[in-house]
Write an enzyme that holds these catalytic residues in place. Sequence first.
Site, PDB file in Angstrom:
ATOM      1  N   CYS A 241       0.847  -1.196   0.000  1.00 36.43           N
ATOM      2  CA  CYS A 241       0.000   0.000   0.000  1.00 36.43           C
ATOM      3  C   CYS A 241       0.884   1.248   0.000  1.00 36.43           C
ATOM      4  O   CYS A 241       1.847   1.348   0.773  1.00 36.43           O
ATOM      5  CB  CYS A 241      -0.892  -0.005   1.236  1.00 36.43           C
ATOM      6  SG  CYS A 241      -1.732   1.562   1.531  1.00 36.43           S
ATOM      7  N   CYS A 244       0.369   3.072   3.681  1.00 38.39           N
ATOM      8  CA  CYS A 244       0.723   2.476   4.971  1.00 38.39           C
ATOM      9  C   CYS A 244       1.700   1.321   4.825  1.00 38.39           C
ATOM     10  O   CYS A 244       2.104   0.727   5.817  1.00 38.39           O
ATOM     11  CB  CYS A 244      -0.526   2.015   5.716  1.00 38.39           C
ATOM     12  SG  CYS A 244      -1.219   0.478   5.092  1.00 38.39           S
ATOM     13  N   CYS A 266      -4.787   0.702   0.348  1.00 37.65           N
ATOM     14  CA  CYS A 266      -5.698  -0.218   1.031  1.00 37.65           C
ATOM     15  C   CYS A 266      -7.150   0.150   0.735  1.00 37.65           C
ATOM     16  O   CYS A 266      -7.519   1.322   0.820  1.00 37.65           O
ATOM     17  CB  CYS A 266      -5.526  -0.139   2.545  1.00 37.65           C
ATOM     18  SG  CYS A 266      -3.985  -0.817   3.156  1.00 37.65           S
ATOM     19  N   CYS A 272      -5.931   0.964   7.050  1.00 37.42           N
ATOM     20  CA  CYS A 272      -4.878   1.828   6.538  1.00 37.42           C
ATOM     21  C   CYS A 272      -4.575   2.959   7.518  1.00 37.42           C
ATOM     22  O   CYS A 272      -3.412   3.221   7.841  1.00 37.42           O
ATOM     23  CB  CYS A 272      -5.304   2.382   5.185  1.00 37.42           C
ATOM     24  SG  CYS A 272      -3.942   3.028   4.199  1.00 37.42           S
TER      25      CYS A 272
END
Lengths: 292, 376, 207
Positions: A241, A244, A266, A272
């Site tokens: 992602c 994150c 995400c 997230c």
Amino acid sequence: MNTIAGYNFAYLDEQTKRMIRRALLKAVAIPGYQVPFGSREMPLPYGWGTGGIQITASILGRDDVLKVIDQGSDDTTNAVNIRRFFARTAGIATTEKTEDATIIQTRHRIPEKPLSEQQIMVYQVPLPEPLARLEPREAVTRKLHALADYGLMHVKLYEDIARYGHIASTYDYPVLVNGRYLMAPSPIPKFDNPKLHMNPALQLFGAGREKRVYAIPPYTKVESLDFEDHPFSVQRWEDPCALCGAEDSFLDEVVLDDAGGRMFVCSDSDYCTTRQAAGHTGSQSPVAKEAA
Amino acid sequence: MYVAVKGGETAILNSHELLAAARRGDERVPEITPAQIRQQLRLAVARVMSEGSLYDEDLAALALKQAAGDQVEAIFLLRAYRTTLPRFGYSLPVDTSRMALRRRISAAFKDLPGGQVLGPTYDYTQRLLDFSLCEPSASPLPPRADEPLAEAMPRVSELLGHEGLMEEELPLPGDPAPVDLSREPLSFPADRATRLQNLARGDEGFLLAMGYSTQRGYANSHPFAGEIRMGEVALEIVPEELGFAITIGEITLTECQMINQFAGSSTVPPQFTRGYGLAFGEAERKSMAMALVDRALRAAELGEETTAPAQQPEFVLSHSDNVEASGFVQHLKLPHYVDFQSELELLRKMRNRHEGRMKVGAGGTAPTEVAAEENA
Amino acid sequence: MNAPHIPMLPGFADPVDDGQRVFRALLDALARPGTVRQLPGLQVSLPRVPAPLHVAAGAVLLSLTDFETPLWLQSPGGELAAWLRFHCGAPLVAEPGEARFAVIDSPATMPPLSAFAQGEPEYPDRSATLIVQVAGFEPSGLRLRGPGIKAECCIGIAGLPAGFWRQRRDAQAHAPLGVDLLFVAEQAVLGLPRSTQVTQADEDKEN
């Protein structure tokens, strides 16, 4: 928030709740079987979550904490609208935190954080009949379920393999519940299918327009259909992602410009943001950008 | 930096305000009242009541105002309100032979007992825009007949019934109470009472198209408008504490009996069969279309070939409801990122395979597949 | 509404909240078979019910039955019938096979499970839910497996007639048809949906 005057707690009248509650108990007793119920016209349109809303309205109590997600996200407009509906008609607490919710109503996703025995998942279902695209007549599909005759679906999946080299279903991927009923998991990505299996939470499914409810009790065997030489598989992304850095979540593709620029983030917004708050970063995080 | 889109409550509330402003329009123009809608847009009100399954002209007019004239939206509003109403009891079947007629015509007979009564109809208006309606006008006094109509007029189907040429319509053995489709889900096979109930709530445009298709060869039907009647009927209930029927009010209904030839079968002689249509208010197009579809849906029970869409009960009954249809068609506006992402990924994979390339397109990080542990 | 001839015991103190709480406990009971749970708050919401009902049985009936659910009572007493008619409106039926819900207050003399509606192959949900009043629950005696149970769980149910479990196992040959059971003792309830496989501890020894 005060509830709307003139309407019962959680909008539905008590007789309707009893009717839905009875259907839910039968659904739990016959895992994966679609129980017909007297779906009511709701103040939100059919196809926009009326099945899930009727289930939530029937199970909801004043102490419940409700989370509503659409595509994994708490802040898509329909999720906001449904959460607002229950805050207005039931005055209950709502949350965006998966672990704080006692009831999670969802459209198209299962949260990334594992669920607990204290939670109930409520799925909004557009088309509850897994065989409908192969056989639209309910009079016929009902017989096939009675006979547990799912050859039609196996043939379809096998034809996919013959034609494309793999099974061409990527969401609403059919599952067999408790070794008996073929079930549509609602249009969750097949990425989420493994979460259906032996989940500690009770999972309830509601199709308002099609007037069906069904259930997967906790700790119930749920198999995604496959073949020995073509085992069931799920999507995994090469990159984590971008916000994150998660490597284990379902990612949405975000188009950044009209020159093919894109990133993956995400789909589960709570997952997230929780990770970001804990200091996890991705390629598009402010920290990462500054460092670059 | 990328910031995820937040829809949020504010956007929703703002959209409600924009909607209210658009509904009101230019404030220099006087605001319309539900009473005006009820009185002057009575056919729109009738359709909302029929398909909303609730006979209440004031609420239907209010729904039309709130929906800015969108009939399907108004029907939806009325249905959602209806759901919350308690049931006090069930009325007796209405007797349309005792209808206080305002209109009654038959295309099957030139003259018949009770006569043809044209009543208020658009049928013989010449469709010329009437520019005088741009200005307020005094309501003309309605013409009056020289003598009152008979109190009870026999239905045309009964006239033919005396000769044995019309199929009998008898209650099912034991006269079971019909299913209440607003409380119970539709299931198949659906009996005729259930089908008629579904059609009565069904979308007028859908029924019109399905009925029309039966006239154009998609079903072997040769209908005659045996009789169309419109007027007021009394609604009666039997309160438990009284034990006899009392009238609680009257409603306007339009009823259509279509007559169709039937070749007969091994057990039934050749005779006329019927298609039936009934709708709240003045709703001739709806009740005629309904009668055509009702007859087409009887094909299987009459031993006729079922080849056309209008003859397939599951097809017709599952798609007739405009509140359901509108919701599901319009739900495509909701986000489908997740399923679309899954499809996109699949398509890229198929495309790569097709082009014999193993590499993914520019900038992409296409997902790969891994065996799911839980399923292994 | 006609006034009852005898003073009528009240129903739930708060039909909306009490009905919801009891339902959630029942939903949990059937979703997690074999766990005994006390129905919450009954001392306040439903202090007394007509004989021979246990309080939990009364709460189940108040929360789930109404004019749409034919009900069969093993002991259709006058006060109980009047109470149910007033608070639930459920039509009482004479034949077990016509009932959606049934109350068994004396399991020793209950009709066979096959006397109740088992559902139809295309509609297995059209089956009866039996509320069986028992003497109490014990920690062992039965082993349960199936949906809702992580691996297996042990429980004992006191006061069931001999052959009950064999009868139930025979009925499971017709799965997914069958009846669903709610065992109640005073304020406690234990759910046993048709999907649960039950073996008796002493049977294990025999095998």
